[in-house]
Design a protein around this motif. Structure first.
Motif, short mmCIF file in Angstrom:
data_model
loop_
_atom_site.label_atom_id
_atom_site.label_comp_id
_atom_site.label_asym_id
_atom_site.label_seq_id
_atom_site.Cartn_x
_atom_site.Cartn_y
_atom_site.Cartn_z
N ASP A 128 0.87 -1.18 0.00
CA ASP A 128 0.00 0.00 0.00
C ASP A 128 0.90 1.23 0.00
O ASP A 128 1.49 1.59 1.02
N GLU A 129 1.03 1.87 -1.16
CA GLU A 129 1.98 2.97 -1.31
C GLU A 129 1.63 4.16 -0.43
O GLU A 129 2.53 4.82 0.11
N SER A 130 0.35 4.48 -0.30
CA SER A 130 -0.04 5.68 0.45
C SER A 130 0.36 5.58 1.92
O SER A 130 0.73 6.58 2.54
N ARG A 131 0.30 4.37 2.48
CA ARG A 131 0.61 4.19 3.90
C ARG A 131 1.98 3.57 4.15
O ARG A 131 2.44 3.50 5.28
#
Length: 579
Positions: A142-145
């Motif tokens: 999960d790139e955003s987190r």
């Protein structure tokens, strides 16, 4: 162009001075480790070592090991075929910090090796973190987190429900020889007798007095044949390929000299000496590992040791197969020793020379309900077929591992599994591997290399914790440069010569994807000293100064702490006095 009329504005905006983001202090001490979660997949030797070193060396750690089997041990839990054993002396195949002088044999049986690693896991508390019977189905970043999200199946429940877990760091300790496969032989599953695979053995199967067929000429078959030969009525050994059989350097089958001419012979009587006199064992272990790590020259094309091995191994095979010269001729390879995995095969040559063994080099055409038929039309009925035909070694048939931008690792590696020094690859942040591509050793100690890989990943996690780093990822240029190095190194070795080998993904002349490009000591040195400039980083809150914390240290803020620690014994580095 005229002037802009009064009362109007230009379509070109005035250049704006970039607004500096207000610096915010990270409210932690400069030497305080931020909380972090690590998930390890697999509880073989690599997973056990991780389960020891990570809790020992990392603070503020949330840690779990997911293992698909009910027990630790990896290959030593899964492989239970007759004769399964270590193919290097067991006194070398152990953790550096937990020496065992009490092996029952020089080439200890698989169950004994499994018990040793269970003992290590118990002694050092690995079971506290183990989640057995848990099969990972997917891992997605999960790139955003900056988190890895895993789908995991509970194999020990009736519903086998699937749940999710997530971590900051994902450490794959799956290994290379994990996905066993049936051979592609027409009619194989039409066979009405007992069909078994060496990597999926059925406990309790009684083969005594039966007619059996063993397919394969790899290390598993070389261990199965001499074990079964003693009690079966007839054994048909289908060995289409060719292979070198090395000479054991210790034990009842040991020869007087190694191919390099050194006398390094130990008898079974020495086993008791090791048990009763640890100093004798420690001396032997150092000498043994020295010898194993000195054999790397055999892997180099045209080396004197390579030439000497050809002569010595050839004569040994010829002598032990004197009763069956046609088998010697069929088995003797055209390629040099170590092009394929070199195995000592204690008792193998003696077994295939026996009258109840048929060595069959013809290709299998198909399988009938009663037995096997070779291309020359000969049909041979058997009670059981044992497929010692190995594993999928393409690195792409595992569960989906999904990195940045939805990139599938299997897709990235469809042509070749490129890595940075075997432990990471670009586009997959905070993802590490032990026994990944280009990690195995052709000679020397494997266990010390596994230990150093775990040490390396521990240091990387510490760096994430201490330096305000959200993600660490091998640079694409670092991956390319390591592959360029591999491409330059392997042509000078026997590994790249023409022989079918799992070192090359089961191909005849493909790129070497399983082995480290150098000696085991070379791997040990490389993995002991991380080059952090070969990585790229993403910082928490985009704050590259965040690693400085808030201006305090943990010794500043803890009332009971020693604030003159730098004068303690061990901190002061006293230089030598020059006369």
């Amino acid at each position: 162009m005229g002037e802009t009329p009064a009362g109007t504005t230009s379509s070109t905006p005035e250049p704006q001075t970039p607004v500096e983001k207000t610096a915010v202090l990270d409210q932690r001490s400069v030497d305080e480790s931020r909380p972090i979660k690590v998930i390890v997949i697999g509880a073989g030797i690599s997973g056990i070592l991780a389960g020891i070193r990570f809790p020992q060396r990392l603070e503020n750690l949330d840690f779990v090991i997911y293992e698909k089997n009910p027990e630790v041990g990896g290959t030593w839990y899964e492989n239970r075929y007759p004769g399964v054993a270590c193919d290097i002396p067991s006194h070398s195949y152990q953790a550096s910090f937990e020496p065992n002088p009490s092996w029952s044999r020089f080439y200890a049986p698989g169950a004994e090796i499994g018990e040793y690693w269970k003992h290590v896991a118990r002694k050092y508390g690995v079971y506290r973190y183990l989640q057995p019977n848990r099969k990972v189905l997917e891992a997605k970043f999960d790139e955003s987190r900056g988190k890895w999200v895993l789908k995991i199946q509970k194999l020990d429940t009736p519903e086998q429900e699937v749940f999710e877990d997530e971590s900051d760091v994902l450490f794959s300790c799956i290994g290379a020889l994990n996905e066993w496969k049936w051979p592609e032989i027409k009619g194989l599953h039409d066979f009405k007798g007992k069909l078994l695979h060496s990597a999926n053995w059925e406990d309790g199967y009684e083969y005594d007095g039966k007619d059996v067929a063993v397919i394969g000429i790899g290390s598993s078959a070389i261990q199965i044949v001499p074990t079964m030969q003693k009690t079966v009525k007839k054994l048909d050994h289908y060995a289409r390929g060719k292979t070198w059989i090395a000479m054991p350097i210790a034990g009842e089958f040991a020869e007087a000299k190694n191919p390099d001419g050194k006398d390094f012979r130990f008898s079974e009587a020495d086993i008791e000496k090791f048990k009763n006199d640890p100093s004798h064992f420690y001396e032997y272990r150092r000498e043994l590992e020295h010898e194993l790590n000195s054999a790397h020259t055999i892997t180099m094309r045209g080396s004197e040791l390579q030439k000497g091995c050809v002569e010595v191994f050839t004569e040994n095979m010829r002598t032990k197969l004197a009763a069956k010269p046609e088998v010697f001729k069929s088995l003797l390879p055209p390629f040099p020793p170590a092009c394929r995995r070199l195995t000592p095969g204690p008792g193998y040559l003696e077994a295939i020379a026996q009258e109840n063994v048929n060595f069959i080099s013809d290709e299998i055409s198909y399988v009938t309900p009663e037995g096997l038929v070779t291309v020359d039309g000969t049909a041979r009925a058997v009670d059981a077929i044992i497929c010692a035909t190995g594993f999928d070694t393409t690195w792409t048939k595992r569960f989906p591992i999904i990195g940045r931008g939805g990139k599938l690792l299997a897709e990235k590696w469809k042509n070749h599994p490129d890595t940075y020094i075997s432990i990471a690859t670009d586009e997959f942040p905070n993802y590490f591997m032990n026994l990944g591509p280009n990690s195995g050793v052709g000679t020397g100690s494997l266990t010390i290399v596994l230990e150093r890989a775990v040490d390396y990943v521990c240091k990387a996690v510490q760096k994430l914790q201490r330096e305000n780093i959200k993600t660490i990822e091998a640079k694409a240029s670092s991956v390319r440069n390591f592959q360029k190095y591999c491409d330059a190194y392997f042509p000078g070795t026997v590994f790249s010569m023409k022989c079918r080998s799992w070192y090359k993904g089961g191909t005849y002349d493909g790129k070497v994807s399983a082995l480290w490009p150098g000696s085991s000591l070379h791997a040990e040195k490389v993995l002991s000293n991380p080059r952090w400039e070969d990585w790229e980083y993403e910082y928490i809150d985009e704050s590259e100064h965040g690693w400085l914390g808030n201006g305090w240290t943990t010794n500043d803020v803890k009332p009971e702490a020693d604030r003159a620690y730098y004068l303690e014994h061990g901190y002061v580095d006293i230089p030598p006095v020059v006369a």
